[in-house]
Write a protein that holds these residues in place. Sequence first.
Motif, PDB file in Angstrom:
ATOM      1  N   TYR A  91       0.807  -1.217   0.000  1.00 32.12           N
ATOM      2  CA  TYR A  91       0.000   0.000   0.000  1.00 32.12           C
ATOM      3  C   TYR A  91       0.840   1.266   0.000  1.00 32.12           C
ATOM      4  O   TYR A  91       0.458   2.275  -0.628  1.00 32.12           O
ATOM      5  CB  TYR A  91      -0.939   0.008   1.204  1.00 32.12           C
ATOM      6  N   ASP A  92       1.978   1.263   0.669  1.00 31.04           N
ATOM      7  CA  ASP A  92       2.788   2.488   0.760  1.00 31.04           C
ATOM      8  C   ASP A  92       3.158   3.032  -0.616  1.00 31.04           C
ATOM      9  O   ASP A  92       3.308   4.242  -0.794  1.00 31.04           O
ATOM     10  CB  ASP A  92       4.058   2.220   1.574  1.00 31.04           C
ATOM     11  N   THR A  93       3.293   2.135  -1.590  1.00 35.05           N
ATOM     12  CA  THR A  93       3.656   2.589  -2.942  1.00 35.05           C
ATOM     13  C   THR A  93       2.547   3.439  -3.547  1.00 35.05           C
ATOM     14  O   THR A  93       2.787   4.537  -4.059  1.00 35.05           O
ATOM     15  CB  THR A  93       3.945   1.391  -3.855  1.00 35.05           C
ATOM     16  N   VAL A  94       1.310   2.956  -3.486  1.00 35.55           N
ATOM     17  CA  VAL A  94       0.195   3.708  -4.070  1.00 35.55           C
ATOM     18  C   VAL A  94      -0.220   4.856  -3.160  1.00 35.55           C
ATOM     19  O   VAL A  94      -0.932   5.776  -3.598  1.00 35.55           O
ATOM     20  CB  VAL A  94      -1.004   2.784  -4.368  1.00 35.55           C
ATOM     21  N   LYS A  95       0.211   4.820  -1.902  1.00 34.74           N
ATOM     22  CA  LYS A  95      -0.081   5.920  -0.994  1.00 34.74           C
ATOM     23  C   LYS A  95       0.685   7.169  -1.401  1.00 34.74           C
ATOM     24  O   LYS A  95       0.153   8.288  -1.361  1.00 34.74           O
ATOM     25  CB  LYS A  95       0.283   5.522   0.442  1.00 34.74           C
ATOM     26  N   TYR A  96       1.931   6.987  -1.791  1.00 36.10           N
ATOM     27  CA  TYR A  96       2.787   8.144  -2.104  1.00 36.10           C
ATOM     28  C   TYR A  96       2.881   8.456  -3.586  1.00 36.10           C
ATOM     29  O   TYR A  96       3.332   9.534  -3.971  1.00 36.10           O
ATOM     30  CB  TYR A  96       4.193   7.911  -1.541  1.00 36.10           C
ATOM     31  N   MET A  97       2.462   7.512  -4.442  1.00 33.68           N
ATOM     32  CA  MET A  97       2.519   7.759  -5.888  1.00 33.68           C
ATOM     33  C   MET A  97       1.187   7.389  -6.522  1.00 33.68           C
ATOM     34  O   MET A  97       0.709   6.258  -6.359  1.00 33.68           O
ATOM     35  CB  MET A  97       3.663   6.960  -6.530  1.00 33.68           C
ATOM     36  N   SER A  98       0.589   8.314  -7.249  1.00 31.46           N
ATOM     37  CA  SER A  98      -0.681   8.039  -7.920  1.00 31.46           C
ATOM     38  C   SER A  98      -0.450   7.116  -9.106  1.00 31.46           C
ATOM     39  O   SER A  98       0.692   6.881  -9.525  1.00 31.46           O
ATOM     40  CB  SER A  98      -1.313   9.349  -8.399  1.00 31.46           C
ATOM     41  N   MET A  99      -1.544   6.608  -9.663  1.00 32.24           N
ATOM     42  CA  MET A  99      -1.423   5.727 -10.821  1.00 32.24           C
ATOM     43  C   MET A  99      -0.794   6.459 -12.005  1.00 32.24           C
ATOM     44  O   MET A  99      -0.067   5.860 -12.799  1.00 32.24           O
ATOM     45  CB  MET A  99      -2.799   5.181 -11.203  1.00 32.24           C
ATOM     46  N   ASN A 100      -1.057   7.753 -12.135  1.00 31.79           N
ATOM     47  CA  ASN A 100      -0.442   8.511 -13.227  1.00 31.79           C
ATOM     48  C   ASN A 100       1.075   8.598 -13.056  1.00 31.79           C
ATOM     49  O   ASN A 100       1.827   8.485 -14.011  1.00 31.79           O
ATOM     50  CB  ASN A 100      -1.048   9.913 -13.294  1.00 31.79           C
ATOM     51  N   ILE A 101       1.515   8.811 -11.815  1.00 30.89           N
ATOM     52  CA  ILE A 101       2.959   8.857 -11.559  1.00 30.89           C
ATOM     53  C   ILE A 101       3.575   7.484 -11.745  1.00 30.89           C
ATOM     54  O   ILE A 101       4.673   7.345 -12.308  1.00 30.89           O
ATOM     55  CB  ILE A 101       3.224   9.385 -10.133  1.00 30.89           C
ATOM     56  N   LEU A 102       2.862   6.456 -11.305  1.00 30.67           N
ATOM     57  CA  LEU A 102       3.373   5.087 -11.459  1.00 30.67           C
ATOM     58  C   LEU A 102       3.405   4.669 -12.921  1.00 30.67           C
ATOM     59  O   LEU A 102       4.127   3.735 -13.280  1.00 30.67           O
ATOM     60  CB  LEU A 102       2.488   4.123 -10.659  1.00 30.67           C
ATOM     61  N   ASP A 103       2.614   5.331 -13.752  1.00 28.28           N
ATOM     62  CA  ASP A 103       2.577   5.061 -15.189  1.00 28.28           C
ATOM     63  C   ASP A 103       2.134   3.632 -15.479  1.00 28.28           C
ATOM     64  O   ASP A 103       2.702   2.944 -16.329  1.00 28.28           O
ATOM     65  CB  ASP A 103       3.947   5.338 -15.820  1.00 28.28           C
ATOM     66  N   CYS A 104       1.106   3.202 -14.741  1.00 29.90           N
ATOM     67  CA  CYS A 104       0.485   1.895 -14.965  1.00 29.90           C
ATOM     68  C   CYS A 104      -0.996   2.147 -15.225  1.00 29.90           C
ATOM     69  O   CYS A 104      -1.608   3.001 -14.577  1.00 29.90           O
ATOM     70  CB  CYS A 104       0.664   0.984 -13.752  1.00 29.90           C
ATOM     71  N   THR A 105      -1.582   1.418 -16.153  1.00 28.96           N
ATOM     72  CA  THR A 105      -2.943   1.749 -16.565  1.00 28.96           C
ATOM     73  C   THR A 105      -4.013   1.203 -15.624  1.00 28.96           C
ATOM     74  O   THR A 105      -5.108   1.759 -15.535  1.00 28.96           O
ATOM     75  CB  THR A 105      -3.227   1.227 -17.977  1.00 28.96           C
ATOM     76  N   HIS A 106      -3.731   0.109 -14.918  1.00 25.19           N
ATOM     77  CA  HIS A 106      -4.736  -0.518 -14.066  1.00 25.19           C
ATOM     78  C   HIS A 106      -4.073  -1.103 -12.817  1.00 25.19           C
ATOM     79  O   HIS A 106      -2.852  -1.298 -12.773  1.00 25.19           O
ATOM     80  CB  HIS A 106      -5.482  -1.631 -14.807  1.00 25.19           C
ATOM     81  N   TYR A 107      -4.912  -1.389 -11.851  1.00 22.42           N
ATOM     82  CA  TYR A 107      -4.415  -2.114 -10.678  1.00 22.42           C
ATOM     83  C   TYR A 107      -5.506  -3.046 -10.158  1.00 22.42           C
ATOM     84  O   TYR A 107      -6.690  -2.891 -10.458  1.00 22.42           O
ATOM     85  CB  TYR A 107      -3.989  -1.146  -9.563  1.00 22.42           C
ATOM     86  N   THR A 108      -5.083  -4.041  -9.399  1.00 25.42           N
ATOM     87  CA  THR A 108      -6.014  -4.893  -8.678  1.00 25.42           C
ATOM     88  C   THR A 108      -5.397  -5.197  -7.326  1.00 25.42           C
ATOM     89  O   THR A 108      -4.192  -5.006  -7.125  1.00 25.42           O
ATOM     90  CB  THR A 108      -6.324  -6.196  -9.445  1.00 25.42           C
ATOM     91  N   THR A 109      -6.197  -5.609  -6.385  1.00 20.67           N
ATOM     92  CA  THR A 109      -5.682  -5.930  -5.055  1.00 20.67           C
ATOM     93  C   THR A 109      -6.129  -7.325  -4.648  1.00 20.67           C
ATOM     94  O   THR A 109      -7.253  -7.755  -4.941  1.00 20.67           O
ATOM     95  CB  THR A 109      -6.174  -4.925  -3.997  1.00 20.67           C
ATOM     96  N   VAL A 110      -5.236  -8.021  -3.978  1.00 22.88           N
ATOM     97  CA  VAL A 110      -5.463  -9.403  -3.571  1.00 22.88           C
ATOM     98  C   VAL A 110      -5.183  -9.511  -2.081  1.00 22.88           C
ATOM     99  O   VAL A 110      -4.215  -8.922  -1.575  1.00 22.88           O
ATOM    100  CB  VAL A 110      -4.548 -10.365  -4.346  1.00 22.88           C
ATOM    101  N   ILE A 111      -6.031 -10.263  -1.354  1.00 23.98           N
ATOM    102  CA  ILE A 111      -5.833 -10.417   0.087  1.00 23.98           C
ATOM    103  C   ILE A 111      -5.472 -11.863   0.429  1.00 23.98           C
ATOM    104  O   ILE A 111      -5.550 -12.754  -0.422  1.00 23.98           O
ATOM    105  CB  ILE A 111      -7.089  -9.992   0.876  1.00 23.98           C
ATOM    106  N   ASN A 112      -5.044 -12.055   1.662  1.00 26.61           N
ATOM    107  CA  ASN A 112      -4.642 -13.377   2.168  1.00 26.61           C
ATOM    108  C   ASN A 112      -3.558 -13.993   1.293  1.00 26.61           C
ATOM    109  O   ASN A 112      -3.575 -15.189   0.988  1.00 26.61           O
ATOM    110  CB  ASN A 112      -5.852 -14.324   2.256  1.00 26.61           C
TER     111      ASN A 112
END
Length: 294
Positions: A178-199
């Motif tokens: 989470y810390d990565t997306v906390k400090y850098m938006s998707m535009n800054i990360l230059d990735c078009t999509h994301y998904t999250t997985v638990i456990n």
Amino acid sequence: MQHPPKHYLFTLVALTLVSQFLPVIFTVNPCRGICGSIAINYPFGVDDGCGAPQYRQMLNCTNDLFFVTTSGRYKVQSIDYEKKTMVVYDPAMSTCSILQPHHDFVMTDIQSVIIPPTSDTVFALLNCSIDSPVLNHYKNLCFNFSGHSCDELYGACNAFRIFHSLTNSSPPCCFTGYDTVKYMSMNILDCTHYTTVINTDSLKGVGPPDWVYGIKLSYSVPETGCERCTRSGGACGYDTETGGMMCLCSSSMNATRECAAGSIADLGEGKRLALWTNIHGYALLLGAFIYIIL
């Protein structure tokens, strides 16, 4: 002189006797304790003034329960009060079966501190540019996720195969926290999509179609003496103006630590015996009165 009807006298005496012990047994909880199928316990609340002030207005109850952040409303799937975790789902998030326009998951500063995503919640950044900071200067933010790879994710998920077909190769991706997306938006990360997985600790050897998609949050419970309040039949809450802890006893009566009337469960053995003795005595008196007037 005309005497009042017998049924009037009976009603008056009955109400008088019952009022002597009824408040000790029953208190009216002013805070909703459930939303949909999910129990609402301290430190959470869906009514203003209920729960802990740190979690004020973080939950919203319509037909379902939602966790509210600056980036949107996320449906609460479960709350584990023993493990102190909450699982939420982003309806606008891409998963193995559906591709959706990208957006950011943003929490307030206080949310990031008191109810952050757990360490076994992985953010998968998809279809990243080769110029993405997580593939260059900050590549140390990407880690191995239970032996899974970008190729596996793009190949196993119908929703993500389009990325492979556009370039005839697997575009870069990054498994991160989470810390990565906390400090850098998707535009800054230059990735078009994301998904999250638990456990994720238990997903070794499990394919992407069988992953559990969502965000698991870990919360803390403030030490405010809430147990004393709940034992007395009240609900833990706070003053909406000062934020000070309050024990909410009814819609019109509050206390600092506990409800004055208390509850049978909160009484000691001797006091419980005395209470039931009094109730039994009241019942005998009521019975005798009924016998006399009838």
